[in-house]
Design a protein around this motif. Structure first.
Motif, PDB file in Angstrom:
ATOM      1  N   ASN A 152       0.842  -1.182   0.000  1.00 20.93           N
ATOM      2  CA  ASN A 152       0.000   0.000   0.000  1.00 20.93           C
ATOM      3  C   ASN A 152       0.885   1.242   0.000  1.00 20.93           C
ATOM      4  O   ASN A 152       2.092   1.160   0.232  1.00 20.93           O
ATOM      5  N   PHE A 153       0.293   2.405  -0.247  1.00 19.08           N
ATOM      6  CA  PHE A 153       1.061   3.654  -0.208  1.00 19.08           C
ATOM      7  C   PHE A 153       0.128   4.799   0.160  1.00 19.08           C
ATOM      8  O   PHE A 153      -1.099   4.691   0.040  1.00 19.08           O
ATOM      9  N   GLY A 154       0.711   5.885   0.610  1.00 14.38           N
ATOM     10  CA  GLY A 154      -0.059   7.077   0.933  1.00 14.38           C
ATOM     11  C   GLY A 154       0.453   8.269   0.144  1.00 14.38           C
ATOM     12  O   GLY A 154       1.654   8.408  -0.067  1.00 14.38           O
ATOM     13  N   VAL A 155      -0.468   9.130  -0.304  1.00  8.47           N
ATOM     14  CA  VAL A 155      -0.125  10.365  -1.007  1.00  8.47           C
ATOM     15  C   VAL A 155      -1.155  11.428  -0.651  1.00  8.47           C
ATOM     16  O   VAL A 155      -2.143  11.152   0.034  1.00  8.47           O
ATOM     17  N   LEU A 156      -0.921  12.633  -1.135  1.00  7.51           N
ATOM     18  CA  LEU A 156      -1.925  13.695  -1.030  1.00  7.51           C
ATOM     19  C   LEU A 156      -2.571  13.852  -2.405  1.00  7.51           C
ATOM     20  O   LEU A 156      -1.902  14.179  -3.387  1.00  7.51           O
ATOM     21  N   TYR A 157      -3.864  13.567  -2.475  1.00  4.32           N
ATOM     22  CA  TYR A 157      -4.630  13.765  -3.703  1.00  4.32           C
ATOM     23  C   TYR A 157      -5.204  15.178  -3.684  1.00  4.32           C
ATOM     24  O   TYR A 157      -5.565  15.696  -2.624  1.00  4.32           O
ATOM     25  N   TYR A 158      -5.312  15.800  -4.854  1.00  6.12           N
ATOM     26  CA  TYR A 158      -5.921  17.129  -4.867  1.00  6.12           C
ATOM     27  C   TYR A 158      -6.803  17.327  -6.092  1.00  6.12           C
ATOM     28  O   TYR A 158      -6.588  16.735  -7.149  1.00  6.12           O
ATOM     29  N   ASN A 159      -7.823  18.153  -5.919  1.00  4.02           N
ATOM     30  CA  ASN A 159      -8.805  18.470  -6.944  1.00  4.02           C
ATOM     31  C   ASN A 159      -8.333  19.725  -7.692  1.00  4.02           C
ATOM     32  O   ASN A 159      -8.411  20.839  -7.171  1.00  4.02           O
ATOM     33  N   LYS A 160      -7.852  19.549  -8.903  1.00  6.62           N
ATOM     34  CA  LYS A 160      -7.291  20.662  -9.667  1.00  6.62           C
ATOM     35  C   LYS A 160      -8.351  21.723  -9.973  1.00  6.62           C
ATOM     36  O   LYS A 160      -8.050  22.920 -10.025  1.00  6.62           O
ATOM     37  N   ASP A 161      -9.593  21.303 -10.148  1.00  5.59           N
ATOM     38  CA  ASP A 161     -10.657  22.256 -10.463  1.00  5.59           C
ATOM     39  C   ASP A 161     -10.853  23.275  -9.343  1.00  5.59           C
ATOM     40  O   ASP A 161     -11.097  24.463  -9.603  1.00  5.59           O
ATOM     41  N   SER A 202      -7.641  12.785   7.087  1.00  6.22           N
ATOM     42  CA  SER A 202      -8.058  11.475   7.598  1.00  6.22           C
ATOM     43  C   SER A 202      -8.091  11.483   9.124  1.00  6.22           C
ATOM     44  O   SER A 202      -8.303  12.522   9.726  1.00  6.22           O
ATOM     45  N   GLY A 203      -7.870  10.331   9.758  1.00  8.82           N
ATOM     46  CA  GLY A 203      -8.051  10.236  11.203  1.00  8.82           C
ATOM     47  C   GLY A 203      -6.769  10.057  11.981  1.00  8.82           C
ATOM     48  O   GLY A 203      -5.667  10.317  11.490  1.00  8.82           O
ATOM     49  N   THR A 204      -6.916   9.565  13.208  1.00  5.95           N
ATOM     50  CA  THR A 204      -5.759   9.453  14.086  1.00  5.95           C
ATOM     51  C   THR A 204      -4.778   8.388  13.606  1.00  5.95           C
ATOM     52  O   THR A 204      -3.566   8.538  13.741  1.00  5.95           O
ATOM     53  N   TYR A 205      -5.288   7.295  13.044  1.00  7.42           N
ATOM     54  CA  TYR A 205      -4.385   6.229  12.595  1.00  7.42           C
ATOM     55  C   TYR A 205      -3.430   6.753  11.529  1.00  7.42           C
ATOM     56  O   TYR A 205      -2.220   6.559  11.594  1.00  7.42           O
ATOM     57  N   GLU A 206      -3.995   7.431  10.510  1.00  7.47           N
ATOM     58  CA  GLU A 206      -3.148   8.017   9.480  1.00  7.47           C
ATOM     59  C   GLU A 206      -2.335   9.184  10.032  1.00  7.47           C
ATOM     60  O   GLU A 206      -1.195   9.401   9.624  1.00  7.47           O
ATOM     61  N   GLY A 207      -2.931   9.934  10.955  1.00 11.84           N
ATOM     62  CA  GLY A 207      -2.264  11.123  11.484  1.00 11.84           C
ATOM     63  C   GLY A 207      -0.962  10.834  12.195  1.00 11.84           C
ATOM     64  O   GLY A 207      -0.050  11.667  12.202  1.00 11.84           O
ATOM     65  N   ILE A 242      -9.066  25.167  11.193  1.00  7.95           N
ATOM     66  CA  ILE A 242      -9.088  26.221  10.178  1.00  7.95           C
ATOM     67  C   ILE A 242     -10.552  26.576   9.929  1.00  7.95           C
ATOM     68  O   ILE A 242     -11.376  25.678   9.703  1.00  7.95           O
ATOM     69  N   PRO A 243     -10.931  27.832   9.995  1.00 12.16           N
ATOM     70  CA  PRO A 243     -12.339  28.201   9.769  1.00 12.16           C
ATOM     71  C   PRO A 243     -12.873  27.611   8.458  1.00 12.16           C
ATOM     72  O   PRO A 243     -12.289  27.793   7.388  1.00 12.16           O
ATOM     73  N   GLY A 244     -13.963  26.861   8.564  1.00 18.38           N
ATOM     74  CA  GLY A 244     -14.571  26.255   7.389  1.00 18.38           C
ATOM     75  C   GLY A 244     -14.008  24.901   7.020  1.00 18.38           C
ATOM     76  O   GLY A 244     -14.499  24.258   6.080  1.00 18.38           O
ATOM     77  N   ASN A 245     -12.982  24.450   7.739  1.00 19.83           N
ATOM     78  CA  ASN A 245     -12.349  23.167   7.384  1.00 19.83           C
ATOM     79  C   ASN A 245     -12.656  22.099   8.424  1.00 19.83           C
ATOM     80  O   ASN A 245     -11.766  21.406   8.903  1.00 19.83           O
ATOM     81  N   LYS A 246     -13.923  21.959   8.740  1.00 21.27           N
ATOM     82  CA  LYS A 246     -14.325  20.953   9.717  1.00 21.27           C
ATOM     83  C   LYS A 246     -13.993  19.555   9.209  1.00 21.27           C
ATOM     84  O   LYS A 246     -13.869  19.316   8.004  1.00 21.27           O
ATOM     85  N   ARG A 247     -13.855  18.654  10.144  1.00 21.47           N
ATOM     86  CA  ARG A 247     -13.530  17.276   9.791  1.00 21.47           C
ATOM     87  C   ARG A 247     -14.722  16.591   9.132  1.00 21.47           C
ATOM     88  O   ARG A 247     -15.871  16.781   9.543  1.00 21.47           O
ATOM     89  N   GLY A 248     -14.451  15.800   8.108  1.00 17.52           N
ATOM     90  CA  GLY A 248     -15.524  15.100   7.410  1.00 17.52           C
ATOM     91  C   GLY A 248     -15.277  13.614   7.333  1.00 17.52           C
ATOM     92  O   GLY A 248     -14.409  13.077   8.022  1.00 17.52           O
ATOM     93  N   LYS A 249     -16.051  12.946   6.483  1.00 18.66           N
ATOM     94  CA  LYS A 249     -15.870  11.514   6.279  1.00 18.66           C
ATOM     95  C   LYS A 249     -14.790  11.291   5.238  1.00 18.66           C
ATOM     96  O   LYS A 249     -14.754  11.975   4.216  1.00 18.66           O
ATOM     97  N   LYS A 250     -13.932  10.320   5.494  1.00 18.60           N
ATOM     98  CA  LYS A 250     -12.810  10.051   4.606  1.00 18.60           C
ATOM     99  C   LYS A 250     -13.272   9.927   3.152  1.00 18.60           C
ATOM    100  O   LYS A 250     -14.111   9.077   2.837  1.00 18.60           O
ATOM    101  N   LEU A 251     -12.747  10.788   2.304  1.00 18.03           N
ATOM    102  CA  LEU A 251     -12.889  10.715   0.845  1.00 18.03           C
ATOM    103  C   LEU A 251     -14.286  11.016   0.298  1.00 18.03           C
ATOM    104  O   LEU A 251     -14.418  11.407  -0.866  1.00 18.03           O
ATOM    105  N   MET A 261      -8.071  18.946  -0.955  1.00 18.80           N
ATOM    106  CA  MET A 261      -6.947  18.028  -0.761  1.00 18.80           C
ATOM    107  C   MET A 261      -7.350  16.914   0.194  1.00 18.80           C
ATOM    108  O   MET A 261      -8.067  17.160   1.168  1.00 18.80           O
ATOM    109  N   GLN A 262      -6.866  15.740  -0.088  1.00 19.36           N
ATOM    110  CA  GLN A 262      -7.165  14.572   0.747  1.00 19.36           C
ATOM    111  C   GLN A 262      -5.920  13.715   0.875  1.00 19.36           C
ATOM    112  O   GLN A 262      -5.348  13.285  -0.130  1.00 19.36           O
ATOM    113  N   THR A 263      -5.468  13.479   2.100  1.00 18.16           N
ATOM    114  CA  THR A 263      -4.366  12.542   2.308  1.00 18.16           C
ATOM    115  C   THR A 263      -4.956  11.185   2.644  1.00 18.16           C
ATOM    116  O   THR A 263      -5.836  11.067   3.484  1.00 18.16           O
TER     117      THR A 263
END
Length: 424
Positions: A152-161, A202-207, A242-251, A261-263
């Motif tokens: 497996n691997f981890g990266v930061l994905y990002y939405n170019k739009d 993501s969450g504490t495990y990834e963090g 960060i204002p407006g950057n509340k935690r959400g559901k993974k992906l 952006m999503q790690t």
């Protein structure tokens, strides 16, 4: 490359040897008569859930060895290890990730493959050393309970739009978590009545993954007050407050187009499915943001592995299957589908993702620019500590609880629960 199947000609040779040294070879079968064929056998394959390459592996093995059929059994109600053991139907092969072997070992369900490795002259050195080191950690006396089939691997994905929409420069390889948080601040906003979040980490495990932190010490005590957890919590707090950057559901929101952006781990297959359905995302990826305490490190090593059940009546055949799946022939195809091969082979690495249309023009090298962090020593009580760690993070983010206090409380609660479990 060695083959572990028995061809018809090789089977005939073995039959000759079985008659004893110095004896004449048996008379060949008359023309028109069929030589003996291996008896058909079904090997059950235990899986925690359906995996994207499941069908490929099943078909590849059956094509190579027509007498062997792999029958997947999915973990779930009535199919938990204890249920299958009680029913006398525990599978022959086990498909799982490196960190999650404690329950199986406690039930003595994993078979030590060292003798099979020797008798088949299987070359362990061809396999990724970090993945092998993580597997070997489970063998208290040198036992080998699994072999990796991909990493497996981890990266930061990002939405170019979204970056284009708000006029923000794209992420780059080599960013720190502070760099990523700064980008997230520029992208977290409400526009046209839609809430856009800058980053989901993501969450504490990834963090904490990049820091290789044990959740529980070898003594069986929770380790949540270690300095590394403070570092990780400070980072996650910075991002999720960060204002407006509340935690959400993974992906989930990332796929909807409301997270910039999503790690996370490998989700290339999901992007490929979207592409095939005619709803592709305009995405790319860069290396995971890093901690100064662990420069150049991605998430901890996480390989998907195959093990042999100690209860299997077909251990030789099970090993034959594993050996074939780790052959260059099969690994090349796994790699082309966007799963990093378990082999240390530059030729294989060059083919990574060749079958994925969605990878064309993407920063694929981001996957290979970082090394996986070493796996920490996992214990059977890790899920307990992790659950209290997750609750502690929620208290820090949602209620403003002091980080050190939250971790201390989580550590105490985890130790109480672990002590209860130890008494059972």
């Amino acid at each position: 490359m060695k083959r572990f199947g028995i061809s018809v000609s090789l089977a005939a040779s073995l039959a000759v040897l079985a008659t004893g040294c110095g004896k004449q070879a048996a008379t060949p079968a008359p023309v028109g008569e069929q030589p003996d064929r291996p008896e058909p056998v079904t090997l059950s394959l235990y899986m925690p859930s359906v995996y994207p390459i499941q069908d490929y592996l099943i078909n590849a093995v059956h094509k190579k060895y027509p007498h062997i059929t792999l029958d997947p059994i999915l973990r779930g109600p009535g199919k938990f290890p204890q249920d299958l053991v009680a029913a006398g139907t525990f599978p022959d092969l086990i498909y799982d990730s490196t960190p999650w072997y404690a329950p199986l070992l406690n039930m003595n369900l994993l078979y030590n493959m060292n003798d099979l490795v020797k008798s088949h002259k299987f070359d362990l050195s061809k396999l990724d050393p970090l993945a092998m080191d993580a597997i070997k950690m489970w063998g208290a006396n040198g036992e080998l309970y699994a072999l990796p089939i991909y990493r497996n691997f981890g990266v930061l994905y990002y939405n170019k739009d979204l970056f284009d929409k708000f006029g923000v420069a794209y992420p780059k390889d080599g960013m720190t978590w502070d760099d990523a948080a700064e980008l997230a601040r520029k992208l977290s906003r409400t526009d046209g009545g839609v809430e856009y979040r800058g980053m989901d980490a993501s969450g504490t495990y990834e963090g904490v993954s990049q820091l290789s932190l044990p959740f529980v010490n070898a003594s069986g005590k929770a380790n949540l007050e270690a300095e590394g957890f403070v570092t990780a919590f400070n980072n996650l707090k910075t991002i999720y407050t960060i204002p407006g950057n509340k935690r959400g559901k993974k992906l989930t929101d990332f796929y909807k187009g409301t997270v910039a952006m999503q790690t996370f781990w490998n989700v290339l297959g999901n992007f490929e499915d979207m592409h095939k359905k005619g709803t592709p995302m305009n995405w790319d990826m860069v290396t995971l943001p890093t901690y100064k305490e662990a420069p150049g490190r991605s998430y901890q090593v996480d390989s998907q592995n195959l093990s042999i059940s100690s209860l299997s009546k077909h251990k030789e055949l099970a090993f034959q299957v594993i050996a074939y799946i780790t052959s260059k022939e099969v690994q090349m195809e796994i790699n082309k589908e966007g799963y990093i091969s378990s082999l240390v082979d530059p030729d294989v690495e060059k083919t990574f993702g060749a079958n994925l249309q969605t990878l064309k023009g993407k920063n694929v090298q981001a996957i290979f620019r970082q090394k996986s962090a070493p796996l920490y020593k996992v214990t059977e009580y890790d899920p307990i500590a992790q659950s209290f760690l997750e609750k502690a993070l929620a208290e820090v983010i949602n209620n403003g609880k002091d980080i050190n206090t939250a971790l201390r409380d989580a550590n105490e609660l985890a130790n109480l629960k672990i002590a209860e479990e130890m008494k059972k």
